[in-house]
Motif scaffolding. Structure first.
Motif, mmCIF file in Angstrom:
data_model
loop_
_atom_site.group_PDB
_atom_site.id
_atom_site.type_symbol
_atom_site.label_atom_id
_atom_site.label_comp_id
_atom_site.label_asym_id
_atom_site.label_seq_id
_atom_site.Cartn_x
_atom_site.Cartn_y
_atom_site.Cartn_z
ATOM 1 N N SER A 9 55.746 44.133 29.832
ATOM 2 C CA SER A 9 55.815 45.027 30.596
ATOM 3 C C SER A 9 54.566 45.067 31.604
ATOM 4 C CB SER A 9 55.672 46.532 29.909
ATOM 5 O OG SER A 9 54.583 46.607 29.129
ATOM 6 N N GLU A 10 53.344 44.168 31.398
ATOM 7 C CA GLU A 10 52.188 44.430 32.154
ATOM 8 C C GLU A 10 51.826 43.055 32.348
ATOM 9 O OE1 GLU A 10 50.163 45.825 34.427
ATOM 10 O OE2 GLU A 10 50.545 47.604 33.335
ATOM 11 N N VAL A 11 50.981 42.796 33.552
ATOM 12 C CA VAL A 11 50.212 41.685 33.629
ATOM 13 C C VAL A 11 48.600 42.099 33.688
ATOM 14 C CG1 VAL A 11 49.607 39.988 35.709
ATOM 15 C CG2 VAL A 11 51.903 40.667 35.177
ATOM 16 N N TYR A 12 47.775 41.130 33.150
ATOM 17 C CA TYR A 12 46.381 41.542 33.060
ATOM 18 C C TYR A 12 45.500 40.521 33.775
ATOM 19 C CZ TYR A 12 47.827 44.693 29.265
ATOM 20 O OH TYR A 12 48.295 45.694 28.697
ATOM 21 N N VAL A 13 44.507 40.984 34.445
ATOM 22 C CA VAL A 13 43.618 40.213 35.283
ATOM 23 C C VAL A 13 41.991 40.198 34.480
ATOM 24 C CG1 VAL A 13 45.231 40.174 37.090
ATOM 25 C CG2 VAL A 13 43.351 41.694 37.032
ATOM 26 N N THR A 14 41.790 39.194 34.984
ATOM 27 C CA THR A 14 40.057 39.249 34.782
ATOM 28 C C THR A 14 39.606 38.680 36.276
ATOM 29 O OG1 THR A 14 40.192 38.390 32.499
ATOM 30 C CG2 THR A 14 38.093 37.624 33.577
ATOM 31 N N TYR A 15 38.566 39.330 36.510
ATOM 32 C CA TYR A 15 37.713 39.043 37.646
ATOM 33 C C TYR A 15 36.311 39.720 37.725
ATOM 34 C CZ TYR A 15 38.982 43.875 38.722
ATOM 35 O OH TYR A 15 39.034 45.301 38.776
ATOM 36 N N HIS A 16 35.442 39.252 38.832
ATOM 37 C CA HIS A 16 34.234 39.764 38.892
ATOM 38 C C HIS A 16 34.304 40.304 40.535
ATOM 39 C CE1 HIS A 16 29.805 39.675 39.626
ATOM 40 N NE2 HIS A 16 30.157 39.174 40.917
ATOM 41 N N SER A 17 33.782 41.584 40.839
ATOM 42 C CA SER A 17 33.721 42.465 41.873
ATOM 43 C C SER A 17 32.565 43.154 42.216
ATOM 44 C CB SER A 17 35.009 43.077 41.755
ATOM 45 O OG SER A 17 35.092 43.900 42.934
ATOM 46 N N GLY A 18 32.376 43.429 43.519
ATOM 47 C CA GLY A 18 31.319 44.368 43.912
ATOM 48 C C GLY A 18 29.840 43.849 43.981
ATOM 49 N N PRO A 19 28.899 44.601 44.633
ATOM 50 C CA PRO A 19 27.647 44.282 44.540
ATOM 51 C C PRO A 19 27.029 44.604 43.195
ATOM 52 C CG PRO A 19 27.846 46.453 45.915
ATOM 53 C CD PRO A 19 29.340 45.766 45.404
ATOM 54 N N ASP A 20 27.678 45.526 42.444
ATOM 55 C CA ASP A 20 26.893 45.693 41.210
ATOM 56 C C ASP A 20 27.081 44.790 39.897
ATOM 57 O OD1 ASP A 20 26.053 48.057 42.401
ATOM 58 O OD2 ASP A 20 27.877 49.401 41.821
ATOM 59 N N ASN A 21 27.726 43.593 40.297
ATOM 60 C CA ASN A 21 28.210 42.416 39.476
ATOM 61 C C ASN A 21 28.866 43.129 38.209
ATOM 62 O OD1 ASN A 21 26.543 40.611 40.863
ATOM 63 N ND2 ASN A 21 24.649 41.381 39.854
ATOM 64 N N LEU A 22 30.125 43.833 38.751
ATOM 65 C CA LEU A 22 30.851 44.234 37.761
ATOM 66 C C LEU A 22 32.116 43.204 37.446
ATOM 67 C CD1 LEU A 22 31.837 47.837 39.475
ATOM 68 C CD2 LEU A 22 30.127 47.221 37.696
ATOM 69 N N ASP A 23 32.086 43.033 36.243
ATOM 70 C CA ASP A 23 32.960 42.039 35.398
ATOM 71 C C ASP A 23 33.986 42.662 34.836
ATOM 72 O OD1 ASP A 23 31.456 39.854 36.423
ATOM 73 O OD2 ASP A 23 30.369 39.711 34.550
ATOM 74 N N PHE A 24 35.276 42.280 35.078
ATOM 75 C CA PHE A 24 36.309 43.061 34.296
ATOM 76 C C PHE A 24 37.285 41.901 33.452
ATOM 77 C CE2 PHE A 24 35.378 45.548 37.743
ATOM 78 C CZ PHE A 24 35.345 46.994 37.096
ATOM 79 N N GLU A 25 37.521 42.108 32.371
ATOM 80 C CA GLU A 25 38.196 41.315 31.693
ATOM 81 C C GLU A 25 39.605 41.723 31.040
ATOM 82 O OE1 GLU A 25 37.311 38.777 27.329
ATOM 83 O OE2 GLU A 25 35.592 38.708 29.164
#
Length: 44
Positions: A9-25
């Motif tokens: 039911s869902e797709v998950y992503v990992t990425y790096h975004s923004g000037p605050d060096n936010l990492d999402f896993e």
């Protein structure tokens, strides 16, 4: 963004975004896509 996990039911992503060096896993794409325009590309 890179798709890192998929369930029935869902797709998950990992990425790096923004000037605050936010990492999402393994963040749900539905949470990321809220109020944003995104393109989903499939490479084979």
């Amino acid at each position: 963004m890179v798709v890192t996990k998929k369930t029935a039911s869902e797709v998950y992503v990992t990425y790096h975004s923004g000037p605050d060096n936010l990492d999402f896993e393994d963040k749900a794409l539905a949470d990321v896509a809220a109020n944003k325009n995104l393109w989903l590309l499939k490479f084979e």
